[in-house]
Design a protein around this motif. Structure first.
Motif, PDB file in Angstrom:
ATOM      1  N   ASN A   1       0.893  -1.186   0.011  1.00  0.00           N
ATOM      2  CA  ASN A   1      -0.103  -0.240  -0.035  1.00  0.00           C
ATOM      3  C   ASN A   1       0.989   1.257   0.001  1.00  0.00           C
ATOM      4  OD1 ASN A   1      -1.565   2.191   0.776  1.00  0.00           O
ATOM      5  ND2 ASN A   1      -2.954   1.010   1.906  1.00  0.00           N
TER       6      ASN A   1
ATOM      7  N   THR B   1       0.346   4.351   0.312  1.00  0.00           N
ATOM      8  CA  THR B   1       0.068   5.304   1.358  1.00  0.00           C
ATOM      9  C   THR B   1       0.739   4.815   2.570  1.00  0.00           C
ATOM     10  OG1 THR B   1      -1.722   6.056   0.122  1.00  0.00           O
ATOM     11  CG2 THR B   1      -1.515   6.792   2.445  1.00  0.00           C
TER      12      THR B   1
ATOM     13  N   ARG C   1       4.331   6.843  -7.240  1.00  0.00           N
ATOM     14  CA  ARG C   1       2.773   6.040  -7.381  1.00  0.00           C
ATOM     15  C   ARG C   1       1.622   6.917  -6.543  1.00  0.00           C
ATOM     16  NH1 ARG C   1       3.958   0.596  -4.157  1.00  0.00           N
ATOM     17  NH2 ARG C   1       1.804   0.287  -4.799  1.00  0.00           N
ATOM     18  N   LEU C   2       2.083   7.612  -5.519  1.00  0.00           N
ATOM     19  CA  LEU C   2       1.144   8.378  -4.959  1.00  0.00           C
ATOM     20  C   LEU C   2       0.861   9.734  -5.941  1.00  0.00           C
ATOM     21  CD1 LEU C   2       2.513   8.380  -1.203  1.00  0.00           C
ATOM     22  CD2 LEU C   2       0.245   7.340  -2.163  1.00  0.00           C
TER      23      LEU C   2
ATOM     24  N   ASN D   1       0.833   9.869  -9.191  1.00  0.00           N
ATOM     25  CA  ASN D   1      -0.216   9.224 -10.061  1.00  0.00           C
ATOM     26  C   ASN D   1      -1.454   9.001  -9.515  1.00  0.00           C
ATOM     27  OD1 ASN D   1       1.762   9.639 -12.265  1.00  0.00           O
ATOM     28  ND2 ASN D   1       2.586   7.426 -11.851  1.00  0.00           N
ATOM     29  N   THR D   2      -1.664   8.243  -8.358  1.00  0.00           N
ATOM     30  CA  THR D   2      -2.847   7.942  -7.964  1.00  0.00           C
ATOM     31  C   THR D   2      -3.784   9.385  -7.233  1.00  0.00           C
ATOM     32  OG1 THR D   2      -1.815   5.915  -6.797  1.00  0.00           O
ATOM     33  CG2 THR D   2      -3.866   6.944  -5.942  1.00  0.00           C
ATOM     34  N   ASN D   3      -2.907  10.233  -6.694  1.00  0.00           N
ATOM     35  CA  ASN D   3      -3.676  11.611  -6.433  1.00  0.00           C
ATOM     36  C   ASN D   3      -4.313  12.358  -7.788  1.00  0.00           C
ATOM     37  OD1 ASN D   3      -3.080  11.008  -3.883  1.00  0.00           O
ATOM     38  ND2 ASN D   3      -1.318  12.486  -3.770  1.00  0.00           N
TER      39      ASN D   3
ATOM     40  N   GLU E   1      -5.190  10.805 -10.442  1.00  0.00           N
ATOM     41  CA  GLU E   1      -6.042  10.094 -10.813  1.00  0.00           C
ATOM     42  C   GLU E   1      -7.522  10.389 -10.067  1.00  0.00           C
ATOM     43  OE1 GLU E   1      -8.407   7.518 -13.227  1.00  0.00           O
ATOM     44  OE2 GLU E   1      -6.596   8.548 -13.800  1.00  0.00           O
ATOM     45  N   GLN E   2      -7.276  10.494  -8.959  1.00  0.00           N
ATOM     46  CA  GLN E   2      -8.473  10.655  -7.913  1.00  0.00           C
ATOM     47  C   GLN E   2      -9.006  12.069  -8.181  1.00  0.00           C
ATOM     48  OE1 GLN E   2      -7.027   9.849  -3.929  1.00  0.00           O
ATOM     49  NE2 GLN E   2      -7.126   7.711  -4.274  1.00  0.00           N
TER      50      GLN E   2
END
Length: 260
Positions: free
Chosen positions: A75, A77, A143-144, A146-148, A150-151
């Motif tokens: 994970n 985060t 990773r974070l 790109n995730t942020n 995308e969200q």
């Protein structure tokens, strides 16, 4: 040649020499006594430091266990925040090591040399672990990021889709339907033209969509800035921590000597 006359030492001179020697010995003994009296309180303080050091190490161990329980490996985060907590709390074990190793082997209990040897080897392992946190921190930062994004993008597109749908439905609504809709909701046109009301609502929807775009850009900028600030702070902190633990390992080679 005349024979050299050998003069016997004078009794008074001999007494004076002995007196000087006694005075010198007494003076040195006095200095030594004062030095011992000065060192003794220092030794007592060092013993207190060591006790505090052992206690702080136990507390640091409990904090570390609490950080990893429950684990959430893979994970990003959790891994990123765990790295941050390990870096933020590194001061406690570093100070504890300083206290524990103070005074080297002076006035140590019989069990301490083995503990000191173990702790000295442990500092090298901890230094390597902090070094390994750096590439992990860089990967999780990406990773974070790109995730942020995308969200934020998904939330923006969802709200934008709702606004577009409402705009499309309103565009297909006739003035009569608008009048009926307002009346069903307990409102009134107050003599206004239904078409003007329709255009006003369409204009407000257009402004709302622009605000959504501005909000998305602001959120992206804020989240990205905070992420990279923490990433730089924690990665540099991990590097400094590794260097400090490695220095402790290097300077405590005396503790790693063969323990009988």
């Amino acid at each position: 040649m005349a024979e050299t006359e050998i003069r016997e030492p004078n009794i008074r001179e001999t007494d004076n020499q002995e007196k000087d020697i006694r005075e010198f010995v007494e003076l040195e003994f006095t200095k030594l006594s004062k030095l011992v009296g000065t060192i003794q309180p220092l030794i007592e303080i060092i013993n207190l430091w060591r006790l505090l050091g052992y206690g702080m190490l136990v507390l640091a161990l409990l904090d570390t266990i609490e950080i990893f329980v429950p684990p959430s490996v893979m994970n990003p985060t959790w891994e990123f925040q765990t790295m941050g907590r390990l870096v933020n709390q590194v001061g406690v074990p570093l100070i504890a090591m300083l206290f524990v190793f103070s005074g080297k082997l002076t006035k140590r209990a019989k069990w301490e040399p083995r503990i000191l040897s173990f702790l000295s080897h442990l500092t090298l392992l901890v230094a390597l672990l902090y070094l390994l946190l750096i590439p992990l921190g860089v990967v999780n930062t990406v990773r974070l990021y790109n995730t942020n994004l995308e969200q934020i993008r998904a939330g923006y597109e969802q709200r934008l889709s709702q606004a577009n749908q409402a705009e499309k439905q309103l565009s297909q609504t006739s003035p009569t339907e608008i009048d009926s809709l307002i009346k069903r909701q307990g409102g009134s046109l107050n003599g206004r033209n239904p078409e003007d009301v329709k255009n006003q609502i369409l204009s407000e929807l257009t402004q709302a969509k622009q605000q959504l775009k501005t909000q998305k850009e602001t959120n992206q900028s804020s989240v990205t800035l905070n992420l990279f600030k923490n990433s730089v702070k924690w990665n540099l902190g991990a590097l400094i921590s590794a260097a400090l633990f490695f220095t402790i390992w290097k300077e405590t080679r005396w503790a790693r000597k063969k323990v009988v």
